[in-house]
Design a protein around this motif. Sequence first.
Motif, PDB file in Angstrom:
ATOM      1  N   HIS A  53       0.789  -1.220   0.000  1.00  0.00           N
ATOM      2  CA  HIS A  53       0.000   0.000   0.000  1.00  0.00           C
ATOM      3  C   HIS A  53       0.820   1.268   0.000  1.00  0.00           C
ATOM      4  N   GLN A  54       1.811   1.278  -0.817  1.00  0.00           N
ATOM      5  CA  GLN A  54       2.523   2.538  -1.012  1.00  0.00           C
ATOM      6  C   GLN A  54       1.613   3.459  -1.808  1.00  0.00           C
ATOM      7  N   HIS A  55       1.394   4.622  -1.274  1.00  0.00           N
ATOM      8  CA  HIS A  55       0.460   5.501  -1.969  1.00  0.00           C
ATOM      9  C   HIS A  55       1.199   6.603  -2.667  1.00  0.00           C
ATOM     10  N   ALA A  56       0.681   6.965  -3.800  1.00  0.00           N
ATOM     11  CA  ALA A  56       1.299   8.040  -4.555  1.00  0.00           C
ATOM     12  C   ALA A  56       1.272   9.301  -3.702  1.00  0.00           C
ATOM     13  N   LEU A  75       1.844  10.833  -0.594  1.00  0.00           N
ATOM     14  CA  LEU A  75       2.545  10.541   0.648  1.00  0.00           C
ATOM     15  C   LEU A  75       1.902  11.200   1.854  1.00  0.00           C
ATOM     16  N   HIS A  76       1.172  12.247   1.601  1.00  0.00           N
ATOM     17  CA  HIS A  76       0.769  13.077   2.724  1.00  0.00           C
ATOM     18  C   HIS A  76      -0.479  12.593   3.416  1.00  0.00           C
ATOM     19  N   ARG A  77      -1.082  11.590   2.872  1.00  0.00           N
ATOM     20  CA  ARG A  77      -2.339  11.182   3.452  1.00  0.00           C
ATOM     21  C   ARG A  77      -2.333   9.681   3.604  1.00  0.00           C
TER      22      ARG A  77
END
Lengths: 535, 94, 207, 311
Positions: free
Chosen positions: C7-10, C12-14
């Motif tokens: 679940h690396q999310h594009a 990053l801030h959320r």
Amino acid sequence: MEEQTEHKYLPNYLEYRGKYKGLAGWLTTTDHKRIGLLYFYSMMVFFLAGVVMGILMKLELISPGEQIMGAQVYNGLFTLHGLTMIFLFVIPGVAAVYGNFFLPILIGAKDVSFPRLNLMSWYLYIIGAIVVLTSQFMGDGPPDTGWTFYAPYSLKTQTNVVAAVTGAFILGFSSILTGLNFIVTMHRLRAPGMGWLRMPLFAWALYGTGWIQLLATPIVGITFLMVIAERLLGIGFFDPAIGGDPILYQHLFWIYSHPAVYIMILPAMGAITEIIPTFARKTIFGYTAIVISSMAIAFVGYFVWGHHMFTSGMSSTSRWVFSLLTFLVAIPSAIKVFNWTATLYKGSINIKTPFLWAICFIFVFMIGGFSGLVLGSLATDIHVHDTAFVVAHFHYIVFGGTGFAFFAALHYWYPKMFAKVYNPKIANLGLFIFFVGFNLLYFPMFYLGMIGMPRRYYDYLPMFHNANILSTIGSWIMATGLLIVIINLVRARRGTGKEVNDPWDGKTLEWTIASPPIVENFEEIPVVDHGPYEY
Amino acid sequence: MSDEKIHISPYKSHIMVLLGLIVLTVITVLITSVEMGPYNTTAAMIIASIKGAIVLLYFMHLRFDQKIYGIMVAIVVAIFAAVIVVTFFDYLYR
Amino acid sequence: METITTHQHADLHRDDTAAKLGMWLFIFTEILLFGGLFIVYSVYRFKNPVAFELAHEELSITMGFINTIILLVSSATVAISITAMQKNDRKITLAMLGITLLLALVFLINKYFEWGGKFEHGMYPGSELMKNLSNGDMLFFSLYFFMTGLHGVHILIGMILLGITLVKVKTGAVNSGKYALLENSGLYWHLVDLIWIFLFPLFYLIH
Amino acid sequence: MYSGASNFVSATDTAFVVVIGISVIFLVGITLTMLWFVYRYNKKRNPVATQIHGSNTLEVVWTVIPTILVLVMFFYGWAGYSPMRNAPENAMKIRANARMWSWLFEYENGIKTDTLYVPLDKAVALDLISLDVIHSLYIPAFRVKEDMVPGKTNKMWFIAQKAGNYELFCTEYCGLSHSYMFTEVKVLPQPEFDVWYARMADTTLQKEAAKIPGVRGRQIVQTNGCLACHSADGSKLIGPTFKGIYGHTVVVNTDGREREIVVDDEYITRSIYEPDSDVVKGYTKGMMISYKQQLNDADIAEIIEYLKTLK
Ligand code: HEA
Ligand code: HEA
Ligand code: CUA
Ligand SMILES: [Cu+2]
């Protein structure tokens, strides 16, 4: 500040301009790499200050009687030396510098989970350090309790204990937040395909460390708060005059401070575990065993604190329980040493400076560890507790272990961090002199302890003179070595850059990206489909 | 974005939990006012632990969250308990 | 655990799960912070059983009881406010948060009177009376002031967190699609309650 | 090693030999293996590495063997230590008092000395008492050490097995003069010890001494460790020197106010019973502890006699 730049050319983290330029850009950065370097530079300053204090102490001890300072100064000096080295150098140490710089890269992430919290940890670190240092200049003089702040002396002495303890408390918080950040990062930000058992072992070491930081540090935090309350408000906890129990203070202090020694050594072991396979050109031997041993050290290490208190008047039951547990915690360390050695077997070993540092690390770590066994055994600890033997043990294992690993890691990752290459010949020469000096400095202390020289002694009987002379001379040799090492690195930093994306032909993710890394590390998050050390 | 499926506890369940906690509190106060020697403390601590567990499981949602949180809490509590036990090896046998 | 690996999310801030995990880890730290004090408490109580039993009579069970109930209710109101948020009922969320803050305030006022009563009798850290207490009493009251004091500080921190949340709910920065802050402040508040659940019997109900 | 100075030496040194022996074997073995691998599997000699991922058998072997070895070490350590816990019933009892930075040993017949005299081949049990902060009584030759914790009486015992003088150190850091908190153990054969014991207990001797002004006072000052902080020759230690103190004017700090005071009997008595009430300018409060428990008015009168002699 991390908005992805649209341009083709992706600036590296050193030249990238965020909202601010220059120093302000560094002081407001949330880039984990820059924060790593902030830690690095501040830590080097404290380390060198601590080293100079060490040298001064050795100079004082060169022969009996007063040489260059009085007893009060000496007592203040070893306190500050211990505080600096422990709280400002080795506890953040490898984790805060290389953990910050490389953990996200190693697991294929753009940053840690909480970049701003990460910056805040650094600020807490600096504030803590400043508070500790003010204790030197304010109040009634530098604290003179030793880094252990044992009650009731720490409650009685007129010196400025409160400032030092407050500083240590703040530093504890910095450490907790770093640990928290790393754990969350590893849970959340591993690259697609990087299962837990594909994480590089350095990351695993940091994972174990993080848990210790999280669960042990608050205990010493609250203990320090109690000391402060007792000194400032007069509400009694540890003063025997009001029914307090000084031994309880020791329990609380060591409940943290023993696990803390594993906070120091686990990341160091992790760094060594990265270096060895790279230079043996071979996958690590016993990946799972190393993972398990890291976690076992973290866990069992929590229950052996009493071995610092064998002579304190603890119950006999506790004494043997703690002794037994202490011996058990040596096993996972043994497993690591065996696996490192086995990794060399049938490798194709490329002898480079970082590898040499790693080998020296294993050697001095073993001496430190084995002397730990002497201390863990009841009858022998009774004899050598609080003597120079203990001083030798922890310098071997803290300086020899964490310190050597710190420099090993520095030489290993230097090209990646700065895209510069140092002169390997000078580096090796520096290491050699350093290594000789190191052993000459600390080995005589084993002997001194065995014949009964107590520690924290400003002055001593003539019977301890000879070994002390050797030891002092060793400190000069070692200073020469360290100076060479540092000058070599500084010169390299000043030198011209090189294209060195993968100088050692490493296999972990940091070697797949540019040197120095771009701002968010990866142009595209990698997808991982194999273990970390597939050669 | 949270990638967990969201479990929404109904209002009623919160009220029930609260009532349960209040009842337990009353019971502790009553129990400790009867003379039971050392068992008073034991009883009080057992009830407090039950209350704590309820808070953790329902208010803090452990029961409905991913297992990992529950496991972590259990490990932390176990470590802490073990630390107390080990400390008492000293005080019990002095 | 393998389920949460990819679940690396594009963006990053959320990452709400990360925030929640972070909060839990922080709660563990807090538990051990108080844990240290519980160790001290149990050791000294073990060493001075009689003194602790007598000293506790100085404390008012009623006060302690009321405060316990207040905290339990406030815990429930926070929990309800989260449910309300999930159901996108902002009014109830706000009301519940308001009540929680109010209850917290009442708790502190109560505490103020409780401590104030002690102070009036000359019973405060460092006072002459306290210095002349017997050893066990001295330790009991030192611990009492220190532990309830530290707990009070946590109430304050919790109030600040909930206060910020309240404002953000009002402005809409915290909404039914994005309420990690509310959840995490809630978790923190429950922790404060959790600790009190143990402090109450240990100080007020010794027998 | 194995000097046999006390009954604990041989078991302790055996534990040393076992632990260090096993350690050295491993240290040398592992180091040589490592060096051999570095040499044999050098890039030049072995250009291509053979990939080995691990071996469960080996992992088990090198977990189990060290486990057994550490249990052996544990056993020897415990065996050497456990007799230290149980003093025989008939042991001779001595109270060992420690305070910032001196020792005082009290015998059952009331003798007080600052040097520990013990009889040869006889069990001696010490009650370890600290009057201020934690100290630790350490006799390296005997392999014994135990902390002296204020508010708690720790115990230690041993049988001295060789006559002679041995060092006795304080090994728990206790402040400024920690490193000077040093005295000697004198092990005397039983007959000699008995002579000493009787002579010291003989009060007529003390009365004799008391006839010469200051001699008795000097003894008191010595045994109570005043000289750790107060010199008799004018040099400045932790406390003001005793030289020329009597009749001299000092500046003291009383409850935050400075005032001048002439050193007389009353002031000295107060300085000894309540050192913190008037703190001499330039010195720290709280360093000197009250001697109310240890000294009485008669003792102080003797001390004053002694101080008068130090012109
Ligand atoms: C990095 C920090 C670090 C580390 C890793 C360790 C590791 C160990 N320490 Fe050390 N220690 C300190 C830092 C550290 N220590 C410090 C700072 C102090 C002093 C504090 C103060 O008072 O100021 C101290 C003090 C200290 C004491 C208290 C001494 C005293 O005051 O009386 C003891 C007692 O048991 C001890 C034991 C051990 C043991 C058994 C290990 C073990 O973990 C070591 C395990 C390693 C090995 C055993 C070597 C590798 C193994 C093999 C090569 C295989 C073969 C092995 C076998 C056959 C078993 N240490
Ligand atoms: C990481 C931890 C660490 C490190 C690296 C060191 C490094 C050194 N320590 Fe350490 N030491 C501790 C941790 C550490 N220490 C702790 C925790 C204590 C216990 C404190 C307490 O009791 O409370 C202690 C106590 C301690 C004592 C015991 C005091 C006592 O009990 O009486 C001594 C005595 O010699 C000593 C000496 C040294 C020396 C000479 C160095 C030097 O590093 C040696 C190497 C020197 C160099 C490498 C010099 C490099 C030179 C330059 C960089 C150029 C500048 C130099 C000059 C101009 C001179 N230390
Ligand atoms: Cu007494 Cu050191
Ligand atoms: Cu330890």
